[in-house]
Design a protein around this motif. Structure first.
Motif, mmCIF file in Angstrom:
data_model
loop_
_atom_site.group_PDB
_atom_site.id
_atom_site.type_symbol
_atom_site.label_atom_id
_atom_site.label_comp_id
_atom_site.label_asym_id
_atom_site.label_seq_id
_atom_site.Cartn_x
_atom_site.Cartn_y
_atom_site.Cartn_z
ATOM 1 N N ALA A 190 26.533 -55.825 24.586
ATOM 2 C CA ALA A 190 25.813 -55.643 23.322
ATOM 3 C C ALA A 190 24.883 -56.807 23.004
ATOM 4 N N VAL A 191 25.316 -58.032 23.275
ATOM 5 C CA VAL A 191 24.476 -59.201 23.002
ATOM 6 C C VAL A 191 23.201 -59.140 23.835
ATOM 7 N N LEU A 192 23.325 -58.794 25.122
ATOM 8 C CA LEU A 192 22.139 -58.717 25.979
ATOM 9 C C LEU A 192 21.204 -57.594 25.545
ATOM 10 N N ILE A 193 21.751 -56.446 25.170
ATOM 11 C CA ILE A 193 20.920 -55.333 24.697
ATOM 12 C C ILE A 193 20.155 -55.743 23.450
ATOM 13 N N HIS A 194 20.832 -56.393 22.524
ATOM 14 C CA HIS A 194 20.189 -56.846 21.286
ATOM 15 C C HIS A 194 19.057 -57.834 21.585
ATOM 16 N N GLU A 195 19.336 -58.833 22.431
ATOM 17 C CA GLU A 195 18.317 -59.831 22.757
ATOM 18 C C GLU A 195 17.121 -59.210 23.479
ATOM 19 N N MET A 196 17.371 -58.272 24.389
ATOM 20 C CA MET A 196 16.274 -57.617 25.104
ATOM 21 C C MET A 196 15.433 -56.778 24.158
ATOM 22 N N ALA A 197 16.053 -56.131 23.197
ATOM 23 C CA ALA A 197 15.311 -55.342 22.209
ATOM 24 C C ALA A 197 14.480 -56.256 21.310
ATOM 25 N N GLU A 198 15.029 -57.404 20.932
ATOM 26 C CA GLU A 198 14.323 -58.346 20.059
ATOM 27 C C GLU A 198 13.037 -58.877 20.688
ATOM 28 N N VAL A 199 13.042 -59.130 21.997
ATOM 29 C CA VAL A 199 11.854 -59.683 22.649
ATOM 30 C C VAL A 199 10.951 -58.605 23.245
#
Length: 78
Positions: free
Chosen positions: A63-72
């Motif tokens: 979930a953390v990686l998905i969130h960070e990838m969506a943010e950038v």
């Protein structure tokens, strides 16, 4: 010195190790992680023990990686 690889060339335990390092799990927990064969391990000194981190199969671990990838903007969620 090992040959450098691109993220898209990683798979299995090597990709899992990259994801764990990207999330800073080793630093936060003050442990050393390493990949061996198909598994991720926690270094215990004279050996290792399996480390239960599975971003390829557990949403909580990715979930953390998905969130960070969506943010950038790398990943678009609909």
């Amino acid at each position: 010195m090992p040959e450098k690889k691109s993220i898209q060339d990683l798979h299995g335990a090597d990709l899992t190790l990259w994801a764990a390092r990207a999330q800073g799990i080793g630093d936060r927990k003050r442990i050393k992680l390493y990949a061996s064969g198909p598994c991720l391990y926690r270094d215990t000194g004279p050996g290792g023990e399996p480390f239960p981190f599975r971003p390829d199969s557990h949403l909580g671990d990715t979930a953390v990686l998905i969130h960070e990838m969506a943010e950038v903007g790398i990943l678009t969620l609909f």
